[in-house]
Design a protein around this motif. Structure first.
Motif, PDB file in Angstrom:
ATOM      1  N   LEU A   1     -34.054   4.782  20.194  1.00  0.00           N
ATOM      2  CA  LEU A   1     -35.373   4.538  20.114  1.00  0.00           C
ATOM      3  C   LEU A   1     -36.033   4.134  18.697  1.00  0.00           C
ATOM      4  CD1 LEU A   1     -36.399   8.038  22.115  1.00  0.00           C
ATOM      5  CD2 LEU A   1     -36.089   5.478  22.988  1.00  0.00           C
TER       6      LEU A   1
ATOM      7  N   PHE B   1     -37.528   1.919  23.414  1.00  0.00           N
ATOM      8  CA  PHE B   1     -36.192   1.487  22.837  1.00  0.00           C
ATOM      9  C   PHE B   1     -36.153   0.339  21.893  1.00  0.00           C
ATOM     10  CE2 PHE B   1     -35.302   3.004  27.374  1.00  0.00           C
ATOM     11  CZ  PHE B   1     -34.441   3.975  27.049  1.00  0.00           C
TER      12      PHE B   1
ATOM     13  N   TYR C   1     -29.752   4.268  29.999  1.00  0.00           N
ATOM     14  CA  TYR C   1     -30.173   4.317  28.632  1.00  0.00           C
ATOM     15  C   TYR C   1     -30.962   5.752  28.877  1.00  0.00           C
ATOM     16  CZ  TYR C   1     -29.127  -0.103  27.154  1.00  0.00           C
ATOM     17  OH  TYR C   1     -28.848  -1.399  26.818  1.00  0.00           O
TER      18      TYR C   1
ATOM     19  N   CYS D   1     -33.835   8.302  27.206  1.00  0.00           N
ATOM     20  CA  CYS D   1     -34.912   8.590  26.092  1.00  0.00           C
ATOM     21  C   CYS D   1     -35.599   9.939  26.477  1.00  0.00           C
ATOM     22  CB  CYS D   1     -35.778   7.427  26.312  1.00  0.00           C
ATOM     23  SG  CYS D   1     -36.768   6.978  27.997  1.00  0.00           S
TER      24      CYS D   1
ATOM     25  N   ASP E   1     -30.915   8.037  23.397  1.00  0.00           N
ATOM     26  CA  ASP E   1     -31.952   8.059  22.181  1.00  0.00           C
ATOM     27  C   ASP E   1     -31.869   6.855  21.274  1.00  0.00           C
ATOM     28  OD1 ASP E   1     -32.925  10.173  23.266  1.00  0.00           O
ATOM     29  OD2 ASP E   1     -32.295  11.829  21.689  1.00  0.00           O
TER      30      ASP E   1
ATOM     31  N   ARG F   1     -35.250   9.682  31.724  1.00  0.00           N
ATOM     32  CA  ARG F   1     -36.102  10.339  30.508  1.00  0.00           C
ATOM     33  C   ARG F   1     -35.549  11.765  30.774  1.00  0.00           C
ATOM     34  NH1 ARG F   1     -40.158   8.037  28.207  1.00  0.00           N
ATOM     35  NH2 ARG F   1     -41.081   5.933  29.031  1.00  0.00           N
TER      36      ARG F   1
ATOM     37  N   GLY G   1     -41.157   5.780  20.688  1.00  0.00           N
ATOM     38  CA  GLY G   1     -40.655   6.169  21.761  1.00  0.00           C
ATOM     39  C   GLY G   1     -40.128   5.238  22.668  1.00  0.00           C
TER      40      GLY G   1
END
Length: 200
Positions: A15, A93, A54, A56, A13, A107, A91
């Protein structure tokens, strides 16, 4: 199948909505963490063979897998972020991150990066044995991801200088809890040293 990488860094996260001032859920501790070389630390780990993943959010409060906790139970005491007008850029990065060729993006649908995602399969396909967790928040998404990592049988670590939450006291308490029960807490310098020597 990808070449095997025994250690994976799960970056949770990072973000714009959490790391940049004016974001819907901005944490000053996250802005400070970014300024202190967060992306450069990832680069050092990547150069030494870590698989970088990563994580998100799905960008939706309800998906086919789960829903936001506040929509399930409105009696929760925390803020219901789904009520805030949402800027799509939040949302994305953080621009200060360098997402390189070979890095992966997953995700997630709830706090854990494992629930309803291909993360476990990715780790298995890459021959991962050691999981490093970093990102936001120490005591929520990072904690749940680390617990699920251990539950799936991975030797799990939390990178102390690459995770943050509301304040340093809260972070310190939860890092102590990690270290007692399920995930060894080490800093990024020790991660790099262990990657160089292969001693995880």
């Amino acid at each position: 199948m990808r070449a095997e990488k025994k250690t994976a860094l799960i970056v949770v996260d990072m973000l714009k909505g959490l790391t940049t001032e004016g974001g819907y859920n901005y944490y000053p501790t996250a802005g400070k963490m970014m300024e202190e070389g967060f992306s450069e630390k990832i680069e050092k780990m990547r150069e030494r063979g870590a698989l970088i993943i990563y994580i998100c959010g799905s960008g939706k409060t309800r998906t086919g897998f789960t829903a936001s906790p506040h929509s399930i139970n409105p009696e929760l005491a925390g803020r219901d972020l789904s009520a805030i007008p949402y800027d799509e850029s939040w949302g994305e990065f953080d621009d200060r991150l360098h997402i390189a060729e070979g890095d992966l993006i997953v995700r997630k649908h709830t706090y854990s990066a494992f629930w309803g995602t291909p993360l476990l399969r990715i780790l298995q396909q890459n021959g991962v044995e050691n999981v490093l967790v970093c990102g936001i928040k120490t005591n929520v998404c990072c904690r749940q991801t680390a617990i699920d990592s251990v539950s799936h049988g991975y030797k799990t670590f939390v990178v102390s200088d690459m995770t943050c939450t509301n304040d340093e006291g809260t972070k310190a308490y939860h890092l102590d809890e990690f270290n007692r029960y399920f995930a060894k807490v080490i800093d990024s310098e020790e991660v790099v040293s262990r990657l160089e020597t292969g001693k995880f």
